[in-house]
Design a protein around this motif. Structure first.
Motif, PDB file in Angstrom:
ATOM      1  N   TYR A 170       7.628   1.221   2.886  1.00  0.00           N
ATOM      2  CA  TYR A 170       7.129  -0.154   2.841  1.00  0.00           C
ATOM      3  C   TYR A 170       7.990  -0.999   1.903  1.00  0.00           C
ATOM      4  O   TYR A 170       8.673  -0.472   1.032  1.00  0.00           O
ATOM      5  N   ASN A 171       7.928  -2.299   2.083  1.00  0.00           N
ATOM      6  CA  ASN A 171       8.695  -3.236   1.255  1.00  0.00           C
ATOM      7  C   ASN A 171      10.173  -2.883   1.331  1.00  0.00           C
ATOM      8  O   ASN A 171      10.729  -2.781   2.402  1.00  0.00           O
ATOM      9  N   THR A 172      10.807  -2.626   0.192  1.00  0.00           N
ATOM     10  CA  THR A 172      12.241  -2.327   0.186  1.00  0.00           C
ATOM     11  C   THR A 172      12.531  -0.870   0.478  1.00  0.00           C
ATOM     12  O   THR A 172      13.687  -0.498   0.694  1.00  0.00           O
ATOM     13  N   GLY A 173      11.513  -0.012   0.471  1.00  0.00           N
ATOM     14  CA  GLY A 173      11.731   1.404   0.724  1.00  0.00           C
ATOM     15  C   GLY A 173      10.697   2.254   0.030  1.00  0.00           C
ATOM     16  O   GLY A 173       9.676   1.771  -0.461  1.00  0.00           O
ATOM     17  N   ILE A 174      10.950   3.545  -0.013  1.00  0.00           N
ATOM     18  CA  ILE A 174      10.051   4.505  -0.652  1.00  0.00           C
ATOM     19  C   ILE A 174      10.338   4.532  -2.149  1.00  0.00           C
ATOM     20  O   ILE A 174      11.484   4.735  -2.567  1.00  0.00           O
ATOM     21  N   ARG A 175       9.305   4.349  -2.941  1.00  0.00           N
ATOM     22  CA  ARG A 175       9.446   4.327  -4.394  1.00  0.00           C
ATOM     23  C   ARG A 175       9.237   5.737  -4.952  1.00  0.00           C
ATOM     24  O   ARG A 175       8.207   6.367  -4.699  1.00  0.00           O
ATOM     25  N   VAL A 176      10.238   6.221  -5.706  1.00  0.00           N
ATOM     26  CA  VAL A 176      10.090   7.482  -6.429  1.00  0.00           C
ATOM     27  C   VAL A 176      10.535   7.261  -7.866  1.00  0.00           C
ATOM     28  O   VAL A 176      11.377   6.397  -8.153  1.00  0.00           O
ATOM     29  N   GLU A 177       9.963   8.044  -8.777  1.00  0.00           N
ATOM     30  CA  GLU A 177      10.284   7.916 -10.192  1.00  0.00           C
ATOM     31  C   GLU A 177      10.795   9.242 -10.719  1.00  0.00           C
ATOM     32  O   GLU A 177      10.245  10.309 -10.403  1.00  0.00           O
ATOM     33  N   LEU A 196       3.348   6.995   1.317  1.00  0.00           N
ATOM     34  CA  LEU A 196       4.631   6.314   1.187  1.00  0.00           C
ATOM     35  C   LEU A 196       5.368   6.146   2.502  1.00  0.00           C
ATOM     36  O   LEU A 196       6.338   5.383   2.581  1.00  0.00           O
ATOM     37  N   VAL A 197       4.951   6.862   3.557  1.00  0.00           N
ATOM     38  CA  VAL A 197       5.601   6.787   4.863  1.00  0.00           C
ATOM     39  C   VAL A 197       4.885   5.750   5.719  1.00  0.00           C
ATOM     40  O   VAL A 197       3.661   5.815   5.882  1.00  0.00           O
ATOM     41  N   GLN A 198       5.618   4.824   6.260  1.00  0.00           N
ATOM     42  CA  GLN A 198       5.044   3.822   7.156  1.00  0.00           C
ATOM     43  C   GLN A 198       5.116   4.324   8.595  1.00  0.00           C
ATOM     44  O   GLN A 198       6.113   4.894   9.020  1.00  0.00           O
ATOM     45  N   ASN A 199       4.016   4.101   9.342  1.00  0.00           N
ATOM     46  CA  ASN A 199       3.947   4.520  10.741  1.00  0.00           C
ATOM     47  C   ASN A 199       4.139   6.034  10.851  1.00  0.00           C
ATOM     48  O   ASN A 199       4.913   6.536  11.655  1.00  0.00           O
ATOM     49  N   ALA A 202       5.725  -2.162  -8.673  1.00  0.00           N
ATOM     50  CA  ALA A 202       4.928  -2.715  -9.766  1.00  0.00           C
ATOM     51  C   ALA A 202       3.705  -3.444  -9.228  1.00  0.00           C
ATOM     52  O   ALA A 202       3.625  -3.778  -8.037  1.00  0.00           O
ATOM     53  N   SER A 203       2.766  -3.719 -10.122  1.00  0.00           N
ATOM     54  CA  SER A 203       1.596  -4.545  -9.792  1.00  0.00           C
ATOM     55  C   SER A 203       1.278  -5.409 -11.001  1.00  0.00           C
ATOM     56  O   SER A 203       1.603  -5.068 -12.137  1.00  0.00           O
ATOM     57  N   TRP A 204       0.646  -6.556 -10.749  1.00  0.00           N
ATOM     58  CA  TRP A 204       0.310  -7.451 -11.845  1.00  0.00           C
ATOM     59  C   TRP A 204      -0.944  -8.247 -11.491  1.00  0.00           C
ATOM     60  O   TRP A 204      -1.201  -8.575 -10.342  1.00  0.00           O
ATOM     61  N   SER A 212      13.635   2.379  -5.798  1.00  0.00           N
ATOM     62  CA  SER A 212      12.650   1.653  -4.976  1.00  0.00           C
ATOM     63  C   SER A 212      13.127   1.489  -3.554  1.00  0.00           C
ATOM     64  O   SER A 212      12.509   0.787  -2.759  1.00  0.00           O
ATOM     65  N   ARG A 213      14.227   2.151  -3.214  1.00  0.00           N
ATOM     66  CA  ARG A 213      14.825   1.990  -1.889  1.00  0.00           C
ATOM     67  C   ARG A 213      15.043   3.340  -1.206  1.00  0.00           C
ATOM     68  O   ARG A 213      15.996   3.542  -0.472  1.00  0.00           O
TER      69      ARG A 213
END
Length: 824
Positions: free
Chosen positions: A129-136, A71-74, A522-524, A192-193
């Protein structure tokens, strides 16, 4: 290992998303009549368990930020301008206080050269990545870091977003030299951020800052993003081709070393990607970003095993591709790469006591992976140079590992001089299998269902390693489905096939179309994915020979206006003249006045200069201008063309209906290495003729295009360049029938890629069958696409009770339908 035959008989049941009773589709306003006739007495081709598979390449950020669950970029501060001109070692990091990236003797190891020096009282935050780190909410996340600090140093690690804390902070005590430290978070809410922050009251050195979801695919360490891996598993692929693609044979083939300046634009080499993740290299990705190699060869082999697929790695042949077109003459370097290929086979198959088998065992897999195939090279555009090196790889591999199939390739296109030369060399050398690649228009796929009908049954087998129809709309998937019926019918020749590319991050896409799309939440599956899944879950074991009637067609002449264009080139055109076959002048323009006869459709900068029509923007792509009547047919087009500057040559268009439907003569295309005639239908292009060729800057060429009916002749400076006849029928109704050996089921697969329903009389050739069939249907509007929020095309299951030795079924418009019929 490949799936066994038992698993192949479960396809339709697994695919049904709606278990409902549906009648035969109601008759549409427009219905076309067809027949399908089986010949069960004839023996069709056997279909291998590995017929369909997947091709994974790290394109569209498919690995880091995608299938690889990090989940960590770079995470190791290795981003560089060599990867992307916008990158720095602190890309994706924000600093509070003082921090600097250091490359000195205090580094973690030789391959992981950069680390972060964090001053006392400072902190760094990663945006993922994208908008941020995704946690649930309620799920666990494993943090780790390599750190160096004085005794008594404590790192405070937190997860938060703009709304506040996402998980309780963790205190990590650090003491002494480089060591790995870990902690676990439990998310208090979903976001997601998210951002990951590491702070220290004392000075500290940090590297490999990592956050993984605990819930990876099959709970594997250093594992895969679960939803993406499960979507791939649901395809039930027979093989996994990896790691590329253009990643394999672009960049330098040299090794990392101080002498080479630790160069970053290095071709993908498998030894860089195994061993402890903190000791693996990072590298510039051909597609314009960084790749960490956290997802490496071990993980590819492990994933292949987890989904029951045959691993099929690709190694470089020391001839670059993807537009680079260089071949090494360094024999020592070539021998080193050949030894690397031998070592790869040992890594996959060798005992745990062997040199490279021991590396595999130490990584957690003492048993061999069972490698049976290895591919050398990818899309090389220099067939002689490639084949001479391929032979050396094959000789060495077959001498030491005679059970390994060594796969060759046929260049980047489906036809042309490179393709023909490569195939000739492969046939003469009795190569076992040849990889073909092509990305063409839907029209091409509908026209070329019989492509493999005439291939030599005694020659090399075909691996269709990359194909797609240039779009993610339902019309594209229908065309691909129609083409796949021809692949199955010719399963004695086409042994392996994989759609490409596999994955695309919607926020970082270099290539379209793609099979599976995703973001950080998400994925599709695309509509193309649904077609692939339907075929791959219902392959069958043998083709039951069958014939079908075709769709009535009317041959009409090529008609359309004319056009001029450029691609990353500045060019001048003059003396355009269009003459009808009866001698009438349809258009004449010497540009002594203005350009009022021409319509500019695209980008670029056109103007009349010194009696010529000049396009001056040498960076603009497809600067099309057109003139004339779309109804024109049977005419001669003459034009003078002069390249002024830029990467390519000229584009002379004819048969122009609109900006998505035309032909053009592409002279000096592909970075001024090839010339071709391409046809565009609904925006998707396919190649009709291709041959090597360059265009000289400053030279004026006399070009002529003669259109007669469906035949076109092309002349350069008064000499015939080539001619072609475009008379292939784009057949919208295609079918194939296979038999499942375990269940005895007949699987009748029908594609109806037209706006009218297909009322079809089906004759099973005297076979005794159940009166009931399980039906799976994919149908939709031709322009339909699947998105994160709208699955426009999904499989619908039903039951049809009207089956007999001879029966009628009406296949809906724009549909793919599988009828699974019990024998006896």
């Amino acid at each position: 290992m490949p799936r066994n035959r038992f698993t192949r008989g479960l396809g339709v049941t697994a695919l049904l998303t709606a278990s409902v009773m549906l009648p035969v589709p109601a008759q549409a306003e427009s219905v076309t009549d067809y027949t399908i006739t089986l010949n069960p007495g004839a023996r069709g081709a056997a279909i291998d368990d590995t017929m369909y598979g997947i091709f994974f390449e790290d394109i569209n950020r498919a690995a880091d930020g995608g299938l690889y669950a990090e989940l960590v970029q770079n995470r190791s501060f290795e981003y560089s301008t060599a990867d992307n001109t916008s990158y720095t070692p602190l890309t994706s990091w924000a600093v509070r206080g003082t921090a600097r990236v250091v490359d000195d003797a205090g580094r973690l190891n030789e391959r992981n050269r950069n680390y972060l020096s964090l001053a006392a009282g400072s902190a760094v935050t990663n945006s993922g990545y994208n908008t941020g780190i995704r946690v649930e909410q309620g799920k666990q996340y494993d943090f780790s870091v390599w750190a160096r600090a004085e005794a008594g140093t404590t790192l405070t690690v937190g997860l938060q977003d703009a709304a506040g804390t996402l998980a309780s902070a963790r205190e990590v005590a650090v003491s002494g030299g480089w060591k790995k430290y870990t902690a676990t978070f439990t998310a208090g809410r979903t976001s997601s951020r998210g951002r990951l922050t590491v702070a220290s009251a004392r000075a500290a050195a940090l590297d490999m800052v990592s956050l993984f979801p605990r819930d990876t695919y099959k709970n594997q360490p250093n594992g895969l993003r679960k939803d993406l891996a499960e979507k791939i598993e649901a395809l039930r692929p027979g093989f996994v081709r990896f790691p590329g693609g253009c990643l394999v044979n672009t960049g330098s083939m040299e090794d990392y070393s101080a002498a080479s300046g630790w160069q970053r634009k290095r071709a993908y080499q498998w030894k860089d990607t195994v061993g402890p993740v903190e000791q693996r290299a990072t590298n510039a990705n051909f597609w314009g970003y960084n790749q960490s190699y956290g997802l490496g060869y071990y993980e590819y082999f492990r994933f292949s095993e987890d989904i029951g697929a045959m691993p099929l790695p690709v190694v470089p042949a020391l001839v670059t591709g993807c537009g680079q077109n260089r071949a090494t003459n360094d024999d020592a370097l070539l021998q080193r790469h050949i030894q690397d290929a031998l070592d790869l086979i040992e890594f996959a198959n060798g005992p745990a006591t062997s040199t490279w088998g021991k590396v595999r065992a130490q990584m957690g897999h003492p048993e061999p992976f069972g490698l049976t195939h290895i591919q050398v090279g990818n899309e090389e555009n220099l067939p002689h140079e490639f084949y001479s090196r391929f032979q050396k790889f094959r000789t060495a591999i077959e001498a030491k590992h005679p059970g390994i199939t060594v796969v060759s390739n046929s260049g980047p296109d489906d036809e042309g001089t490179v393709f023909d030369t490569a195939w000739r060399l492969n046939r003469e050398g009795k190569v076992a299998m040849v990889d073909e690649h092509y990305y063409n228009s839907p029209e091409w796929f509908l026209q070329n269902n019989n492509r493999y009908d005439s291939y030599d049954r005694q020659g090399p087998k075909v691996f269709l390693g990359e194909y797609a129809s240039q779009g993610n709309g339902w019309r594209n998937a229908l065309a691909e489905a129609a083409f796949m019926t021809g692949l199955e019918r010719n399963a004695d020749v086409v042994k392996l096939a994989s759609y490409a590319p596999l994955l695309a991050n919607e926020a970082a896409t270099q290539w379209r179309p793609d099979m599976i799309w995703f973001n950080n939440r998400a994925s599709w599956g695309s509509v193309n994915y649904e077609v692939q899944k339907l075929f791959m879950n219902n392959v069958g074991d043998r083709v039951v020979p069958s014939t079908a009637t075709g769709t009535p067609g009317v041959s009409v002449p090529i008609s359309g206006a004319v056009g001029l264009s450029t691609w990353a080139t500045s060019a001048a055109y003059d003396d355009v003249r269009v003459t009808a076959a009866d001698g009438r002048t349809l258009l004449s323009d010497d540009f002594s006045g203005d350009a009022s006869k021409w319509t500019h459709h695209g980008v670029g900068s056109w103007s009349v200069q010194n009696g010529q029509y000049v396009q001056t923007d040498a960076a603009a792509e497809n600067t099309l201008v057109t003139a004339g009547d779309p109804a024109w047919h049977d005419y001669d087009l003459k034009v003078k063309a002069t390249k002024k500057s830029g990467r390519e040559g000229f584009l002379v268009a004819f048969g122009v209906k609109d900006t998505g439907n035309y032909y053009w003569w592409n002279l000096g295309g592909w970075n001024n290495t090839q010339s071709a005639v391409e046809r565009a239908v609904a925006g998707g292009k396919s190649t009709l003729i291709s041959k090597p060729g360059t265009i000289e800057t400053g030279r004026t060429y006399d070009l002529e295009v003669k259109v007669r009916g469906r035949q076109v002749s092309l002349y350069m400076d008064g000499v015939l360049w080539d001619r072609f006849t475009d008379d292939k029928q784009a057949e919208p109704f295609r079918q194939v029938v296979t038999e499942d050996a375990r269940t005895g089921d007949l699987i009748v697969k029908v594609v109806n890629a037209q706006d009218s329903a297909a009322r079809t009389a089906i004759d099973l050739g005297g076979l005794r069958v159940s009166s009931q069939a399980h039906v799976t249907t994919l149908a939709g509007d031709p322009d339909a696409v699947n998105t994160e929020s709208d699955a426009a095309v999904v499989p619908v299951g039903s039951t049809f009770s009207g089956v007999s030795g001879k029966f009628t079924y009406t296949f809906p418009a724009n549909s793919v339908t599988f009828l699974r019929i019990k024998r006896g």
